[in-house]
Design a protein around this motif. Structure first.
Motif, PDB file in Angstrom:
ATOM      1  N   GLY A  40       8.966   4.983   3.853  1.00 31.76           N
ATOM      2  CA  GLY A  40       8.364   5.084   5.176  1.00 31.76           C
ATOM      3  C   GLY A  40       7.081   4.279   5.281  1.00 31.76           C
ATOM      4  O   GLY A  40       6.605   3.679   4.314  1.00 31.76           O
ATOM      5  N   ILE A  41       6.527   4.279   6.479  1.00 26.64           N
ATOM      6  CA  ILE A  41       5.325   3.499   6.783  1.00 26.64           C
ATOM      7  C   ILE A  41       4.106   4.085   6.091  1.00 26.64           C
ATOM      8  O   ILE A  41       3.925   5.299   6.030  1.00 26.64           O
ATOM      9  N   PRO A  62       0.231  -4.851   5.785  1.00 29.79           N
ATOM     10  CA  PRO A  62       0.270  -3.470   5.287  1.00 29.79           C
ATOM     11  C   PRO A  62       0.243  -3.428   3.766  1.00 29.79           C
ATOM     12  O   PRO A  62       0.827  -4.282   3.087  1.00 29.79           O
ATOM     13  N   VAL A  63      -0.442  -2.418   3.248  1.00 33.90           N
ATOM     14  CA  VAL A  63      -0.840  -2.411   1.847  1.00 33.90           C
ATOM     15  C   VAL A  63       0.326  -2.534   0.865  1.00 33.90           C
ATOM     16  O   VAL A  63       0.202  -3.204  -0.169  1.00 33.90           O
ATOM     17  N   SER A  64       1.458  -1.922   1.168  1.00 33.98           N
ATOM     18  CA  SER A  64       2.583  -1.987   0.235  1.00 33.98           C
ATOM     19  C   SER A  64       3.255  -3.353   0.212  1.00 33.98           C
ATOM     20  O   SER A  64       4.040  -3.648  -0.691  1.00 33.98           O
ATOM     21  N   GLY A  65       2.927  -4.195   1.202  1.00 29.64           N
ATOM     22  CA  GLY A  65       3.553  -5.506   1.287  1.00 29.64           C
ATOM     23  C   GLY A  65       2.725  -6.631   0.716  1.00 29.64           C
ATOM     24  O   GLY A  65       3.166  -7.792   0.724  1.00 29.64           O
ATOM     25  N   VAL A  68      -0.300  10.996   0.951  1.00 31.94           N
ATOM     26  CA  VAL A  68      -0.153  10.853  -0.497  1.00 31.94           C
ATOM     27  C   VAL A  68       0.412   9.474  -0.829  1.00 31.94           C
ATOM     28  O   VAL A  68      -0.066   8.792  -1.752  1.00 31.94           O
ATOM     29  N   ARG A  69       1.422   9.037  -0.077  1.00 30.05           N
ATOM     30  CA  ARG A  69       1.972   7.685  -0.304  1.00 30.05           C
ATOM     31  C   ARG A  69       0.886   6.638  -0.120  1.00 30.05           C
ATOM     32  O   ARG A  69       0.830   5.660  -0.860  1.00 30.05           O
ATOM     33  N   GLY A  70       0.040   6.846   0.887  1.00 32.92           N
ATOM     34  CA  GLY A  70      -1.029   5.889   1.145  1.00 32.92           C
ATOM     35  C   GLY A  70      -2.022   5.820   0.012  1.00 32.92           C
ATOM     36  O   GLY A  70      -2.471   4.732  -0.375  1.00 32.92           O
ATOM     37  N   ALA A  71      -2.395   6.975  -0.545  1.00 29.60           N
ATOM     38  CA  ALA A  71      -3.339   6.994  -1.665  1.00 29.60           C
ATOM     39  C   ALA A  71      -2.763   6.254  -2.863  1.00 29.60           C
ATOM     40  O   ALA A  71      -3.443   5.455  -3.516  1.00 29.60           O
ATOM     41  N   LEU A 104      -3.916  12.326  -5.192  1.00 28.59           N
ATOM     42  CA  LEU A 104      -3.375  11.632  -6.361  1.00 28.59           C
ATOM     43  C   LEU A 104      -2.960  12.609  -7.465  1.00 28.59           C
ATOM     44  O   LEU A 104      -2.530  12.180  -8.533  1.00 28.59           O
ATOM     45  N   GLY A 105      -3.102  13.904  -7.200  1.00 25.29           N
ATOM     46  CA  GLY A 105      -2.710  14.898  -8.191  1.00 25.29           C
ATOM     47  C   GLY A 105      -3.785  15.218  -9.208  1.00 25.29           C
ATOM     48  O   GLY A 105      -3.506  15.824 -10.248  1.00 25.29           O
TER      49      GLY A 105
END
Length: 266
Positions: A254-255, A237-240, A50-53, A26-27
């Protein structure tokens, strides 16, 4: 005395801790070389780490807003991790300033940052429990100093169950059994379904570092919600999960091999 006033246990920097690896993704700056090394190794085999976090954090925000808008005024967040704003209590108290929030984690670094987690609105309350998710009696006992378990609570274990072995189902049930009807359960979990080879490599990196890691299929993750009433759109899926504009944009990148779900105890 709050948990933040307790003596801070020694920090083990000889092996990585999931909360600190997550912090690096997450930086954040609250991690050690051993955490960064593992985070980079996983990122080398899983470009979506990183996208997942970040997707997990946004999911937590949306799920907490959903619970607060549904009238939940108490929150128990287990596996809190190192504070990253906005924190859960900030999201909940923005909607309902009287909300009470208890955070629980076993990483001494999180204890060091407990004061950042305890800046509540005057109308509400926040507290921090330094305890392991595998100690439900301890977590519930200490959380009950702030929360009323006879009233609904939103229980969140975001990006935590994939660090728990097969006894995770029984463990979660012990927490759910303590919750009053009307309570919410908020979960997300890494899955091998969407990127099997990538997740197998990432899991191997975790295990080599001494960190247990248990990706779960859709059926295995859905089992956590047995006996509960899933909110729409269900397990996804989490982003949805009830995405905002930022999530829709992120999906185009991406996924993200992470499932999520929110359910109500009836």
């Amino acid at each position: 005395m709050t948990e933040s006033d307790a003596a801070i246990p020694a920090i083990d920097t000889s092996r990585p801790h999931p909360a600190r690896v997550y912090d690096w993704w997450l930086g954040g700056k609250d991690n050690y070389p051993v955490d960064e090394e593992l985070a980079r190794r996983i990122l080398a085999v899983d470009g979506a780490a990183v996208r997942g976090a970040r997707a997990n954090r946004r999911f937590m925000h949306r799920a907490v807003r959903t619970a607060a808008e549904a009238g939940i005024r108490q929150f128990l967040d287990i596996g809190t991790g190192i504070p990253t704003e906005p924190n859960l209590h900030q999201v909940a108290q923005e909607i309902a300033p009287e909300s009470k929030v208890v955070y629980a984690d076993n990483d001494p670094i999180v204890l060091r940052h407990a004061q950042a987690l305890l800046h509540s609105t005057p109308e509400g309350a926040t507290n921090y429990v330094h305890a392991d998710v595998r100690e439900p009696d301890t977590v519930v006992r200490l959380a009950a100093e702030t929360l009323d378990f006879s009233e609904p609570i939103a229980l969140s274990l975001v990006a935590l169950t994939h660090y728990l072995s097969d006894d995770a189902y029984g463990l979660l049930k012990r927490y759910v059994d303590e919750l009053a009807p009307g309570s919410f359960v908020i979960l997300s979990q890494v899955t091998p379904d969407l990127s099997p080879e990538v997740i197998a490599k990432a899991a191997e990196q975790f295990r080599r570092s001494g960190t247990p890691f248990f990706p779960r299929s859709l059926a295995e993750f859905s089992r956590f919600f047995d006996g509960l009433e899933l909110l729409g759109p269900g397990v996804i899926p989490v982003s949805g999960w009830r995405p905002g504009p930022e999530d829709v944009a992120a999906q185009a990148e991406g996924i993200v091999p992470v499932y999520s779900g929110v359910a109500r105890k009836v």
